[in-house]
Design a protein around this motif. Structure first.
Motif, PDB file in Angstrom:
ATOM      1  N   PHE A   1     -65.445  57.607  20.733  1.00  0.00           N
ATOM      2  CA  PHE A   1     -65.434  58.086  19.350  1.00  0.00           C
ATOM      3  C   PHE A   1     -64.676  59.408  19.336  1.00  0.00           C
ATOM      4  N   TYR A   2     -64.280  59.823  18.160  1.00  0.00           N
ATOM      5  CA  TYR A   2     -63.497  61.046  18.015  1.00  0.00           C
ATOM      6  C   TYR A   2     -64.249  62.032  17.115  1.00  0.00           C
ATOM      7  N   VAL A   3     -64.109  63.292  17.443  1.00  0.00           N
ATOM      8  CA  VAL A   3     -64.632  64.373  16.602  1.00  0.00           C
ATOM      9  C   VAL A   3     -63.441  65.133  16.032  1.00  0.00           C
ATOM     10  N   ALA A   4     -63.368  65.165  14.705  1.00  0.00           N
ATOM     11  CA  ALA A   4     -62.314  65.943  14.028  1.00  0.00           C
ATOM     12  C   ALA A   4     -62.974  67.142  13.347  1.00  0.00           C
ATOM     13  N   MET A   5     -62.584  68.333  13.764  1.00  0.00           N
ATOM     14  CA  MET A   5     -63.121  69.559  13.175  1.00  0.00           C
ATOM     15  C   MET A   5     -62.101  70.095  12.178  1.00  0.00           C
ATOM     16  N   LEU A   6     -62.520  70.224  10.943  1.00  0.00           N
ATOM     17  CA  LEU A   6     -61.617  70.580   9.832  1.00  0.00           C
ATOM     18  C   LEU A   6     -62.040  71.911   9.228  1.00  0.00           C
ATOM     19  N   ASP A   7     -61.071  72.789   8.979  1.00  0.00           N
ATOM     20  CA  ASP A   7     -61.367  74.102   8.415  1.00  0.00           C
ATOM     21  C   ASP A   7     -60.357  74.405   7.310  1.00  0.00           C
ATOM     22  N   ILE A   8     -60.856  74.846   6.139  1.00  0.00           N
ATOM     23  CA  ILE A   8     -59.961  75.199   5.030  1.00  0.00           C
ATOM     24  C   ILE A   8     -59.256  76.509   5.370  1.00  0.00           C
ATOM     25  N   ASP A   9     -57.946  76.504   5.298  1.00  0.00           N
ATOM     26  CA  ASP A   9     -57.158  77.680   5.680  1.00  0.00           C
ATOM     27  C   ASP A   9     -57.362  78.827   4.689  1.00  0.00           C
ATOM     28  N   ASP A  10     -57.537  80.024   5.249  1.00  0.00           N
ATOM     29  CA  ASP A  10     -57.619  81.271   4.454  1.00  0.00           C
ATOM     30  C   ASP A  10     -58.680  81.189   3.353  1.00  0.00           C
ATOM     31  N   PHE A  11     -59.814  80.584   3.679  1.00  0.00           N
ATOM     32  CA  PHE A  11     -60.830  80.365   2.649  1.00  0.00           C
ATOM     33  C   PHE A  11     -61.438  81.685   2.169  1.00  0.00           C
ATOM     34  N   LYS A  12     -61.578  82.633   3.059  1.00  0.00           N
ATOM     35  CA  LYS A  12     -62.103  83.947   2.647  1.00  0.00           C
ATOM     36  C   LYS A  12     -61.174  84.592   1.613  1.00  0.00           C
ATOM     37  N   GLN A  13     -59.859  84.455   1.854  1.00  0.00           N
ATOM     38  CA  GLN A  13     -58.896  85.017   0.914  1.00  0.00           C
ATOM     39  C   GLN A  13     -58.964  84.289  -0.427  1.00  0.00           C
ATOM     40  N   ILE A  14     -59.207  82.987  -0.375  1.00  0.00           N
ATOM     41  CA  ILE A  14     -59.359  82.197  -1.614  1.00  0.00           C
ATOM     42  C   ILE A  14     -60.547  82.720  -2.419  1.00  0.00           C
ATOM     43  N   ASN A  15     -61.678  82.925  -1.734  1.00  0.00           N
ATOM     44  CA  ASN A  15     -62.869  83.452  -2.416  1.00  0.00           C
ATOM     45  C   ASN A  15     -62.613  84.846  -2.979  1.00  0.00           C
ATOM     46  N   ASP A  16     -61.933  85.681  -2.190  1.00  0.00           N
ATOM     47  CA  ASP A  16     -61.675  87.056  -2.629  1.00  0.00           C
ATOM     48  C   ASP A  16     -60.743  87.090  -3.849  1.00  0.00           C
ATOM     49  N   ASN A  17     -59.755  86.203  -3.835  1.00  0.00           N
ATOM     50  CA  ASN A  17     -58.742  86.229  -4.907  1.00  0.00           C
ATOM     51  C   ASN A  17     -59.199  85.530  -6.178  1.00  0.00           C
ATOM     52  N   TYR A  18     -59.937  84.419  -6.022  1.00  0.00           N
ATOM     53  CA  TYR A  18     -60.257  83.580  -7.180  1.00  0.00           C
ATOM     54  C   TYR A  18     -61.749  83.477  -7.470  1.00  0.00           C
ATOM     55  N   GLY A  19     -62.569  84.020  -6.591  1.00  0.00           N
ATOM     56  CA  GLY A  19     -64.012  84.017  -6.825  1.00  0.00           C
ATOM     57  C   GLY A  19     -64.722  82.874  -6.113  1.00  0.00           C
ATOM     58  N   HIS A  20     -66.017  83.094  -5.877  1.00  0.00           N
ATOM     59  CA  HIS A  20     -66.803  82.100  -5.136  1.00  0.00           C
ATOM     60  C   HIS A  20     -66.988  80.809  -5.927  1.00  0.00           C
ATOM     61  N   GLN A  21     -66.975  80.917  -7.243  1.00  0.00           N
ATOM     62  CA  GLN A  21     -67.129  79.704  -8.051  1.00  0.00           C
ATOM     63  C   GLN A  21     -65.943  78.759  -7.820  1.00  0.00           C
ATOM     64  N   PHE A  22     -64.747  79.337  -7.717  1.00  0.00           N
ATOM     65  CA  PHE A  22     -63.582  78.516  -7.420  1.00  0.00           C
ATOM     66  C   PHE A  22     -63.677  77.967  -6.000  1.00  0.00           C
ATOM     67  N   GLY A  23     -64.138  78.809  -5.066  1.00  0.00           N
ATOM     68  CA  GLY A  23     -64.318  78.339  -3.690  1.00  0.00           C
ATOM     69  C   GLY A  23     -65.247  77.136  -3.627  1.00  0.00           C
ATOM     70  N   ASP A  24     -66.345  77.197  -4.389  1.00  0.00           N
ATOM     71  CA  ASP A  24     -67.274  76.059  -4.442  1.00  0.00           C
ATOM     72  C   ASP A  24     -66.595  74.823  -5.034  1.00  0.00           C
ATOM     73  N   GLU A  25     -65.736  75.049  -6.040  1.00  0.00           N
ATOM     74  CA  GLU A  25     -65.009  73.930  -6.665  1.00  0.00           C
ATOM     75  C   GLU A  25     -64.151  73.210  -5.626  1.00  0.00           C
ATOM     76  N   VAL A  26     -63.496  73.985  -4.750  1.00  0.00           N
ATOM     77  CA  VAL A  26     -62.661  73.395  -3.691  1.00  0.00           C
ATOM     78  C   VAL A  26     -63.525  72.594  -2.723  1.00  0.00           C
ATOM     79  N   LEU A  27     -64.633  73.181  -2.279  1.00  0.00           N
ATOM     80  CA  LEU A  27     -65.520  72.494  -1.334  1.00  0.00           C
ATOM     81  C   LEU A  27     -66.032  71.187  -1.911  1.00  0.00           C
ATOM     82  N   VAL A  28     -66.502  71.239  -3.151  1.00  0.00           N
ATOM     83  CA  VAL A  28     -67.077  70.051  -3.792  1.00  0.00           C
ATOM     84  C   VAL A  28     -66.007  68.986  -3.999  1.00  0.00           C
ATOM     85  N   GLY A  29     -64.825  69.391  -4.491  1.00  0.00           N
ATOM     86  CA  GLY A  29     -63.759  68.427  -4.750  1.00  0.00           C
ATOM     87  C   GLY A  29     -63.252  67.765  -3.487  1.00  0.00           C
ATOM     88  N   MET A  30     -63.096  68.558  -2.437  1.00  0.00           N
ATOM     89  CA  MET A  30     -62.629  68.004  -1.169  1.00  0.00           C
ATOM     90  C   MET A  30     -63.632  66.998  -0.612  1.00  0.00           C
TER      91      MET A  30
END
Length: 637
Positions: free
Chosen positions: A515-544
């Motif tokens: 079996f394979y393990v794929a570890m996925l990380d959203i790039d520059d997510f801290k910067q996304i939260n800082d620039n657009y707010g945590h509500q937008f960050g949550d929107e990205v997490l939920v949509g993805m």
């Protein structure tokens, strides 16, 4: 006539002397009672309770002193900070202890003897403590549970000390009135938690929460909700754990109790532990910062309890790049406070400090040294028969055994974690429901208006899970709670606790299966939260995650590993098929458009079980690091 007058004078003098002695003895007993009340108070209550019988003290200093007099002088000397005289008077009283029938004085002096011998003669100390406890009246005095706890709490970090505490608290409960049973249960629940007696822990905390709610005791209700949250954190049910703490904070924020800052610090420390286990560094830093901002709100010696933990937590937020020096600095500061403080009230802080030092060794690549310190922490925990920080220590040990290739220790650690995640999650789910229903059976009789039930109970278990008051069938409730233990509430994908269970099951399965393990990380997510707010960050997490839930088949499953980091387990696929899938995921996410035409990218690291065996997860993490290092928005395998 003269003889008759002398007799009358003699009688009057005798009566006066007797009356004086009776008044004196009465004053002595009253002062011992005042001292007892003072001794039973919490620190914040003692500020309003003054010991100031100057007349009696001046008389005591002029007399040849008996046990009661020496005891009172000793306590007053201690109260006024004169420890040398306090010890002198207490030693004199101890030599006369057989000459008094006052049970509180006996309790106090035998307890002091236990304190004296606890380091040099442990068994003798326990004998003195047992005698001290026998002199506590738990039937008539509603505050006597405080004396029991004051006698026993010193054993909490001793070998088998917690079991000694439990044994004696259970015995004390057998001879207690209702108020003292309530007071004893408050501390006993924490002891059950430390030794891993999970059903007793849950039952005890639910009883305390229910009774505190009836009494209108917001402080104790909030504290017990936080205590109960630790149980869920320990088995990977992080979402339920956080929900309990948030509910406690909602009560704390509505109170003007002077102790609210203590409770906030306790709540933030608990949330730090949850996010440490989740490896959610962003939220971990947020709650560490909240702890730092409350400095000065409570006396420094009490704040240091939380400061030590915050420093250790902070040391674990740094990575392998160039931040290991900051990690070491935090650990050194925490250890300095530990050495300076006579007593740290938070349980097993010294074990957490050792784990923090182990993490530093890991950061600088000294893996065998890291193993040594983690094993030291685990052995200390095992010696105390404590279960605090068990998952943290075992999870890190398992990763290190992967790295150094110690298969036997890896398998043993893996089995221990599997027991925690599978057996204990089910045990807690069942016990939580069974005891909540049993404890509140009078309150959950069938009623048409469920809101009225919630108002009547006022307890978080009905608010945070909802289904307990709305579903009649116990089996359905049990299934719902099991789902809560598996699912991340924001993204609706599996949580880290459930990943640990499934991953460990795969590792112990058929050795020929790949079996394979794929570890996925959203790039520059801290910067996304800082620039657009945590509500937008949550929107990205939920949509993805919505995309993954719709497009993953039965051979693939996704888990939220921590913050913006996810893991996909892929079975029954070739290496090329897995690479194609992951490239497809990456391209699809890159093509998604969020609000205000913002786009995000992900980096993915992939590893095969057949090639990496027990280091599969570690290798996926390494490959994720390669993807980041090589420019992000790519897949490395």
């Amino acid at each position: 006539m003269k003889s008759k007058t002398l007799k009358i004078i003699f009688i009057l003098v005798t009566i006066s002397v007797l009356f004086y002695k009776m008044c004196y003895i009465y004053n002595l007993n009253q002062e011992v009672s005042n001292i007892k009340r003072h001794h039973q108070l919490n620190n914040y209550e003692k500020e309003d309770f003054k010991l100031n019988n100057k007349t009696l003290i001046s008389l005591l200093n002029k007399n040849n002193k008996n046990v009661e007099e020496n005891f009172i002088l000793g306590y007053y000397s201690k109260y006024n900070g004169d420890l040398d005289n306090a010890n002198k008077y207490f030693n004199s009283a101890t030599k006369q202890i057989k000459n008094t029938n006052n049970k509180f004085i006996k309790y106090y002096l035998y307890n002091k003897l236990a304190n004296k011998f606890i380091e040099s003669d442990y068994e003798k100390a326990k004998q003195y403590t047992t005698i001290a406890l026998e002199n506590i009246n738990l039937k008539k005095d509603n505050k006597s549970h405080v004396l029991v706890w004051n006698s026993l709490c010193k054993y909490i970090d001793k070998p088998d000390g917690v079991y000694f505490i439990i044994e004696n608290m259970e015995k004390s409960m057998e001879r207690s009135n209702k108020e003292n049973i309530f007071g004893l249960t408050e501390n006993l629940a924490t002891m059950y938690y430390i030794v891993g007696a999970r059903e007793k822990t849950i039952k005890s905390f639910l009883y305390v929460i229910h009774t505190a709610n009836e009494k209108g005791d917001t402080y104790l209700k909030s504290k017990s909700l936080i205590d109960l949250s630790l149980m869920f954190n320990d088995v990977g049910a992080y979402d339920l754990s956080e929900a309990l703490v948030y509910k406690a904070l909602s009560y704390i924020n509505k109170t003007d109790d002077d102790r609210k800052y203590n409770l906030r610090l306790y709540a933030y420390t608990s949330l730090c532990e949850v996010n440490l286990n989740k490896k959610d560094t962003e939220n971990l830093k947020k709650y560490i910062d909240k702890i730092y901002k409350l400095e000065g709100k409570i006396p420094q010696e009490h704040y240091n309890d939380y400061l030590v933990n915050a420093k250790i937590f902070e040391s674990m937020t740094y990575d392998k790049t160039n931040e290991y020096k900051k990690s070491k600095q935090c650990i050194d500061e925490a250890i300095k406070i530990l050495k300076e403080e006579k007593e740290i009230l938070l349980v097993d802080t010294d074990i957490l400090a050792i784990a923090g030092y182990a993490n530093y060794e890991y950061l600088i690549g000294e893996y065998y040294e890291a193993i040594k310190y983690y094993e030291m922490a685990y052995n200390k925990m095992y010696e105390r028969k404590s279960r605090c920080y068990e998952i943290l220590i075992l999870t890190n040990l398992k990763e290190l055994y992967h790295i150094v290739g110690d298969t036997n220790k890896f398998n043993h650690t893996n089995e221990s974690l599997e027991n925690i995640y599978s057996k204990y999650q089910n045990e807690i789910a069942t016990s939580y429901l069974k005891n909540s229903i049993s404890e509140y059976k009078e309150a959950i009789k069938l009623e048409a208006d469920f809101k009225n039930k919630i108002t009547t109970l006022g307890i978080v278990i009905f608010v945070l899970t909802g289904f307990i008051v709305t579903v009649v069938s116990y089996n359905i409730k049990n299934k719902r709670l099991e789902a809560e233990l598996k699912i991340d509430p924001l993204t609706k994908v599996y949580n880290r606790g459930y990943f640990n269970l499934m991953y460990d099951t795969l590792l112990k399965g058929d050795g020929d299966m790949d079996f394979y393990v794929a570890m996925l990380d959203i790039d520059d997510f801290k910067q996304i939260n800082d620039n657009y707010g945590h509500q937008f960050g949550d929107e990205v997490l939920v949509g993805m995650c919505r995309f993954f839930r719709r497009n993953l088949n039965n051979n693939c499953s996704i888990y939220r590993y921590g913050g913006e980091e996810f893991i996909i387990i892929i079975k029954d696929k070739t290496k090329k098929e897995v690479l194609d899938k992951c490239e497809g995921y990456r391209k699809t996410i890159e093509s998604m458009t969020w609000s205000e035409n913002i786009t995000v990218t992900v980096s993915i690291g992939v590893a095969s079980f057949k090639e990496n065996k027990y280091n599969t997860l570690g290798k996926a993490d390494e490959n994720l690091y390669l993807s980041k290092f090589n420019g992000k928005n790519r897949v490395s395998i």
